[in-house]
Design a protein around this motif. Structure first.
Motif, mmCIF file in Angstrom:
data_model
loop_
_atom_site.group_PDB
_atom_site.id
_atom_site.type_symbol
_atom_site.label_atom_id
_atom_site.label_comp_id
_atom_site.label_asym_id
_atom_site.label_seq_id
_atom_site.Cartn_x
_atom_site.Cartn_y
_atom_site.Cartn_z
ATOM 1 N N THR A 261 52.388 40.945 36.366
ATOM 2 C CA THR A 261 51.366 39.895 36.372
ATOM 3 C C THR A 261 50.183 40.487 37.117
ATOM 4 O O THR A 261 50.228 41.637 37.530
ATOM 5 N N GLU A 262 49.168 39.674 37.322
ATOM 6 C CA GLU A 262 48.021 40.175 38.075
ATOM 7 C C GLU A 262 48.356 40.398 39.539
ATOM 8 O O GLU A 262 47.548 40.949 40.286
ATOM 9 N N TYR A 263 49.517 39.938 39.951
ATOM 10 C CA TYR A 263 49.812 39.945 41.385
ATOM 11 C C TYR A 263 50.771 41.057 41.813
ATOM 12 O O TYR A 263 51.154 41.127 42.970
ATOM 13 N N ALA B 1 45.442 34.374 48.283
ATOM 14 C CA ALA B 1 44.270 34.086 47.465
ATOM 15 C C ALA B 1 44.107 35.129 46.375
ATOM 16 O O ALA B 1 44.342 36.308 46.590
ATOM 17 N N HIS B 2 43.718 34.672 45.198
ATOM 18 C CA HIS B 2 43.468 35.541 44.065
ATOM 19 C C HIS B 2 42.225 36.368 44.366
ATOM 20 O O HIS B 2 41.162 35.835 44.595
ATOM 21 N N ALA B 3 42.368 37.691 44.377
ATOM 22 C CA ALA B 3 41.210 38.544 44.645
ATOM 23 C C ALA B 3 40.316 38.596 43.421
ATOM 24 O O ALA B 3 40.799 38.633 42.298
ATOM 25 N N ALA B 4 39.023 38.562 43.643
ATOM 26 C CA ALA B 4 38.084 38.675 42.533
ATOM 27 C C ALA B 4 37.914 40.147 42.174
ATOM 28 O O ALA B 4 38.036 41.010 43.022
ATOM 29 N N HIS B 5 37.690 40.400 40.873
ATOM 30 C CA HIS B 5 37.555 41.786 40.420
ATOM 31 C C HIS B 5 36.105 42.201 40.395
ATOM 32 O O HIS B 5 35.329 41.635 39.640
ATOM 33 N N LYS B 6 35.762 43.202 41.182
ATOM 34 C CA LYS B 6 34.407 43.750 41.083
ATOM 35 C C LYS B 6 34.353 44.647 39.862
ATOM 36 O O LYS B 6 35.367 45.163 39.416
HETATM 37 ZN ZN LIG Z 1 42.608 38.254 38.589
#
Ligand SMILES: [Zn+2]
Lengths: 437, 310
Positions: A398-400, A431-436
């Motif tokens: 997953t994204e995590y 917290a879901h990290a934002a993607h730079k």
């Molecule tokens: Zn994400």
């Protein structure tokens, strides 16, 4: 909205009625029509006003996050190499340094809004060294302004210098398990970071152009090419420790980055950076580092979770280290002549996002030093020629979380070839990290 | 200090060219940026001739996974107004863009910022934060524009904010809102009527992105191809979906352009079902540029398929 409908009917009636009647009665009729029209309009108006002036319904009782976001990234590695002393190959701080298991990075990240004018970010990193000892460090801690005029923005505190593309990135955003060699050589195991201020200006151009300049302290273990305690590894002389005398002893890191969208699916980002400051090979010695970086990405217009994509990233760095005449650190009677130590290095990597959550990577890189190495009575491994070729495969359940397997083929001048396999597992809590980009 | 002097000179040299690149806009239009094309379509309907509207996400793009491209920083830097879905829809990509955009006209809490989910009765708000249930949105399901009742709230909010940001055009925004709401009333009744015969009908969707449509028109989402939100379909789960579809005679699978049509087709073949292209963003299918056209198309596609498969 029935009044609107009624209004339309009334207008139609008014039109047809007027055409058939005698002038006198027409006038009276029209007056009556107009009166009822006005009444209907008032009704519509009232209804609309009640809609548009009604306060929006109460916000949900719970909102996401409190005053700050908290997240934790845990990174574990398993490594095996033909080189017994893996630390000699994997010199980055967030890479495994021994054969077997390692926890090179466990990062507690906090971020949030301070007040209407500032945001703040904190990164506290725990890592186990080669002996299994825990080290804790304040990796980054800075504020960022949110509303300065003229497209300006100020960052202050301790932070990774915005030099090139990878230096400011944290290990969990890297495409490979290790730092590029060139970055390790120029900026040391930790990357270039220090305490200071950074001003950035978003230029009023139609395409993205951003100019940044950081003014940082030049001393410390994380300013490797400058007044670093470990600088003997570069210039092989006894470091000259001294206090800051003036603004000329600060470290200046300028950067200019620009980006264009080549098409709906392709974006190109190009940047040039510099780092200029004193080094401690002598009383007035200086270092200059120049860098250029490029990033290109293609993403399918109907990408599922961002896949498939192809991304290319490359950086080239050049260092001019003006070493003063100095006493050799390992031979007190030997005086080393003043010289400019010239180093350069580059890497190029491709990432192919094959299908959702599966990415393959390929990287080629070199680092080299020249100038006076051959004439000096020693050669530092830090400046010897080295090439490395790496390939990896990353799977994100997953994204995590992510699993990565990587193979490195390493060639070191005077040492030989080595083969290294790295397995990496990473998870994210919180917290879901934002993607730079 | 020579280094610093060089730097200053280098940046100073850039100044005149930089200043000369930007051409003045032909008319003073309100610069509105919406995160997704559906919100942009609503902004166009309300703003009319007084606004210039751009969407950050492409119509075919998954709104959860937009790339935070530098060009979007520039777009946000110039914006007078930002309309976002909110409820964590854009949380993976909007925050770093806003951080770089340094534009306080669109800061949270200012009149130039609209969070469309404000005031919406959100469905599927989780009772606990638990990612073992998949990538659930802690504030509820953010795909709420497929319910016309929610759209009323959103356009009203947009009109209010536009009037605050550009008071000179307030009358225009109010008129456009009036017309929009009037049309919406008529349209909503028509959609209700068209889907009325299928009350209780079962559908399968790829992601949990049609729950508002299902709730409004009393359809039942029997299964999703994703076992949990954001989790890739697994063969075991798909076998269960096929079983449910056969047992309950579910004959339609709804997919969006960025979802895996092949997976949906495989399931459809084994269940005598049909895969329906149901993009929630305007402009993917021809003649769906406005919210009304988009909903007409979605409702009609769905009603036709349910009729044929009855
Ligand atoms: Zn994400």
């Amino acid at each position: 909205m029935r009044p609107m409908f009624r209004l339309g009917v009334l207008l139609c009636l008014a039109g047809t009625a007027g055409a058939q009647q005698s002038p006198d009665s027409t006038a009276r009729r029209q007056q009556r029509m107009l009166d009822s029209l006005a009444a209907a309009l008032t009704a519509v108006q009232g209804k609309l006003d009640s809609i548009s002036s009604a306060p929006p319904p109460a916000a949900p009782a719970r909102t996401s996050g409190a005053y700050m976001n908290v997240s934790f990234v845990g990174l574990t590695d398993f490594a095996w190499s033909s080189e017994k002393d893996l630390g000699a190959l994997q010199v980055g701080d967030h890479e495994p340094h021994v054969r077997g298991f390692a926890i090179p990075n466990a990062e507690l990240a906090l971020d949030g809004t301070v007040d209407p004018y500032l945001k703040a970010f904190v990164n506290i990193v725990h890592k186990l060294d080669a002996n299994g000892e825990t080290g804790v460090e304040l990796e980054e801690m800075y504020f960022l302004t949110t509303s300065l005029p003229h497209n300006l923005q100020v960052k202050g505190g301790q932070f990774f210098a915005e030099f090139g593309r990878q230096n400011p990135q944290h290990p969990h955003s890297w495409a490979f398990a290790d730092q590029p060699l060139a970055l390790n050589r120029m900026f040391g195991p930790e990357g270039l970071r220090s305490q200071g201020l950074r001003v950035s200006w978003l230029l009023p151009t139609s395409f993205y152009t951003e100019a940044t300049v950081a003014v940082l302290n030049s001393a410390g273990t994380t300013t490797w090419s400058f007044r670093s305690d470990e600088s003997a590894q570069i210039h092989a002389g006894a470091p000259v420790d001294r206090a800051v005398r003036g603004v000329g002893d600060m470290l200046y890191v300028p950067r200019l980055a620009t980006s264009v969208d080549l098409s709906e699916t392709q974006t190109l980002l190009f940047g040039v950076s510099g780092a200029f400051g004193p080094n401690n090979s002598g009383d007035a010695a200086k270092t200059r580092v120049y860098g250029a970086d490029v990033y290109w990405k293609w993403k399918s217009p109907t990408a599922r979770k961002g896949f498939p994509f192809v991304a290319f990233q490359g950086e080239g760095l050049v260092r001019r280290y003006d070493a003063a005449s100095r006493t050799a650190v390992d031979a007190f009677r030997v005086a080393l002549p003043a010289a400019t130590l010239k180093d350069d290095g580059a890497y190029a990597q491709v990432q192919w996002g094959i299908r959702p959550m599966l990415v393959a990577g390929l990287r080629a890189e070199y680092a080299t030093g020249n100038g006076v190495v051959a004439e000096t009575p020693f050669t530092t491994a830090e400046r010897a020629n080295r090439n490395r070729y790496s390939t990896n495969l990353t799977w994100f359940p997953t994204e995590y979380s992510k699993f990565r397997i990587q193979y490195n083929y390493d060639h070191r001048a005077w040492v030989g070839n080595d083969h290294t396999v790295l397995l990496q597992f990473e998870f994210l809590l919180g917290a879901h990290a934002a993607h730079k980009f | 200090m020579t280094t610093l002097t060089h730097l200053v000179l280098a940046f100073a040299a850039l100044l005149p060219t930089a200043g000369g690149v930007e051409a003045p806009p032909p008319a003073k239009l309100l610069n509105v940026v919406a995160t997704t094309p559906d919100l942009a379509a609503l902004a166009r309907a309300i703003g009319g001739a007084a606004v210039d509207v751009k969407a950050l996400a492409k119509p075919t793009e998954d709104p959860h996974f937009v790339d935070a491209k530098p060009s979007l920083v520039v777009t946000l830097n110039r914006a007078d107004m930002l309309i976002e879905g909110g409820a964590e829809l854009e949380m993976g990509w909007l925050p770093p863009l806003l951080e770089s955009a340094r534009n306080d006209r669109i800061a949270a809490g200012s009149p130039g910022r609209v969070s469309a989910s404000t005031g919406i009765r959100m469905l599927e708000v989780p009772t606990s934060f638990d990612r073992s249930k998949g990538d659930v949105h802690s504030m509820g399901n953010p795909h709420f524009l497929l319910d016309p009742v929610n759209v009323r709230l959103v356009v009203t909010q947009i009109a209010q904010h536009m009037a605050q940001v550009d008071p000179a055009s307030a009358a225009l925004f109010r008129d456009n809102l009036k017309n929009f709401l009037a049309t919406l009333e008529v349209k909503a009744a028509a959609w209700q009527k068209e889907l009325e015969p299928f009350r209780g009908a079962k559908i399968v969707t790829y992601h949990k992105d049609f729950v508002y449509l299902a709730e409004r028109y009393k359809l039942e989402v029997a299964e999703t191809l994703e076992p949990k939100p954001g989790i890739e379909p697994s063969p075991i789960h798909l076998a269960a979906v096929i079983g449910t579809m056969r047992a309950q005679k579910v004959r339609v699978i709804l997919v969006q352009p960025f979802q895996n049509r092949k997976t949906a087709e495989t399931v459809a073949r084994q269940t005598d079902a049909v895969v329906l292209d149901m993009p929630q963003q305007p402009g993917v299918k021809p003649n769906t540029a406005t919210y009304f056209d988009l909903m007409d198309s979605l409702v009609h596609t769905l009603a036709t398929a349910l009729q044929e498969k009855k």
